[in-house]
Write a protein that holds these residues in place. Structure first.
Motif, PDB file in Angstrom:
ATOM      1  N   MET A 169       0.736  -1.224  -0.031  1.00 56.22           N
ATOM      2  CA  MET A 169      -0.015   0.049  -0.098  1.00 56.22           C
ATOM      3  C   MET A 169       0.843   1.363  -0.175  1.00 56.22           C
ATOM      4  O   MET A 169       0.499   2.422  -0.020  1.00 56.22           O
ATOM      5  N   ASN A 170       2.107   1.200   0.111  1.00 51.75           N
ATOM      6  CA  ASN A 170       3.184   2.275   0.078  1.00 51.75           C
ATOM      7  C   ASN A 170       2.803   3.348   1.341  1.00 51.75           C
ATOM      8  O   ASN A 170       2.537   4.653   1.012  1.00 51.75           O
ATOM      9  N   VAL A 171       2.790   2.803   2.420  1.00 57.74           N
ATOM     10  CA  VAL A 171       2.308   3.564   3.715  1.00 57.74           C
ATOM     11  C   VAL A 171       3.127   3.363   4.765  1.00 57.74           C
ATOM     12  O   VAL A 171       4.123   2.073   4.533  1.00 57.74           O
ATOM     13  N   PRO A 172       3.347   4.165   5.831  1.00 60.74           N
ATOM     14  CA  PRO A 172       4.448   3.634   6.847  1.00 60.74           C
ATOM     15  C   PRO A 172       3.695   2.479   7.352  1.00 60.74           C
ATOM     16  O   PRO A 172       2.573   1.981   7.475  1.00 60.74           O
ATOM     17  N   ARG A 173       4.740   1.810   8.240  1.00 60.08           N
ATOM     18  CA  ARG A 173       4.319   0.710   9.017  1.00 60.08           C
ATOM     19  C   ARG A 173       3.227   0.898   9.978  1.00 60.08           C
ATOM     20  O   ARG A 173       3.095   1.966  10.599  1.00 60.08           O
ATOM     21  N   MET A 174       2.269  -0.026   9.879  1.00 59.50           N
ATOM     22  CA  MET A 174       1.003   0.096  10.567  1.00 59.50           C
ATOM     23  C   MET A 174       1.202  -0.652  12.113  1.00 59.50           C
ATOM     24  O   MET A 174       0.304   0.043  12.888  1.00 59.50           O
ATOM     25  N   ALA A 175       2.264  -1.195  12.332  1.00 62.83           N
ATOM     26  CA  ALA A 175       2.470  -1.762  13.737  1.00 62.83           C
ATOM     27  C   ALA A 175       4.048  -2.027  14.112  1.00 62.83           C
ATOM     28  O   ALA A 175       4.738  -1.737  13.062  1.00 62.83           O
ATOM     29  N   THR A 176       4.109  -2.106  15.444  1.00 59.35           N
ATOM     30  CA  THR A 176       5.303  -2.421  15.891  1.00 59.35           C
ATOM     31  C   THR A 176       5.699  -4.110  15.933  1.00 59.35           C
ATOM     32  O   THR A 176       4.668  -4.583  16.403  1.00 59.35           O
ATOM     33  N   VAL A 177       6.623  -4.784  15.498  1.00 58.77           N
ATOM     34  CA  VAL A 177       6.910  -6.074  15.588  1.00 58.77           C
ATOM     35  C   VAL A 177       8.287  -6.216  16.223  1.00 58.77           C
ATOM     36  O   VAL A 177       9.279  -5.681  16.026  1.00 58.77           O
TER      37      VAL A 177
END
Length: 194
Positions: free
Chosen positions: A146-154
């Motif tokens: 989606m070419n978006v920033p990371r949606m979560a921290t892993v």
């Protein structure tokens, strides 16, 4: 240059069937060296490459968004995989950061958290948003597709070994990531609303 215990030398001549390019001498205290012949060396290298390719090809075959790939395409992609290890509590992906890698868990365990409100504790902070991920689980694809920033921290919860693929390598070998999304749009529609 001085070499110490565990160092190797002479492999270039074996790999490329070339003359030796340097002279190696034992130090003042002497040394113990092990030698391997050209045929054995080449067989070991060939087996290592084959085993690596098989491991990564099998891991790629478990990823649903890669299902449309042919066996040949998966093998080509497996050759571009980089392995990365993480210690307990190492952050692999950070929510809000730019994403350039897609990951598959080979061994270990990771947790996925987001900033939010924890209904159990009544506190603001990092909240686990899904079950912990283990072998053959994958993450990081949403940011790439989606070419978006990371949606979560892993974060690794114990020693974890991953296979990772860089966005540029993936797109160069497989075409635009968005093309793969078309067959699996239902998996990602929910993220567009967030």
């Amino acid at each position: 240059m001085n070499l110490s215990t565990g160092s190797t030398f002479g492999e270039l001549a074996l790999m490329y069937d070339a003359p030796r390019s340097a002279t190696c001498k034992a130090g003042d205290d002497g040394c113990v060296c092990w030698a391997i012949d050209r045929m054995t060396f080449r067989e070991v290298v060939r087996n290592a490459v084959t085993n690596r390719r098989e491991t990564y090809t099998a891991a790629l075959a478990t990823v649903p968004i890669l299902a449309p790939l042919t066996k040949y395409e998966r093998t080509r992609l497996a050759d571009a995989v980089e392995e990365e290890k993480f210690q307990e509590n190492d952050v692999i992906l950070k929510e809000g950061a730019k994403g350039n890698h897609f990951y598959i868990v080979l061994d270990g365990e990771v947790k996925v958290t987001k900033n939010g409100y924890d209904t159990k504790t009544g506190l603001e902070g990092q909240v686990e948003v899904c079950e912990r991920l283990h072998k053959d689980a994958y993450f990081g694809e949403i940011s790439l597709i989606m070419n978006v920033p990371r949606m979560a921290t892993v974060t690794a919860t114990k020693l974890t070994r991953t296979a990772r693929i860089h966005r540029d390598v993936f797109e160069r070998m497989m075409g635009k990531l968005g093309d793969l999304l078309k067959g699996h749009i239902e998996l990602y529609a929910k993220y567009e609303e967030q």
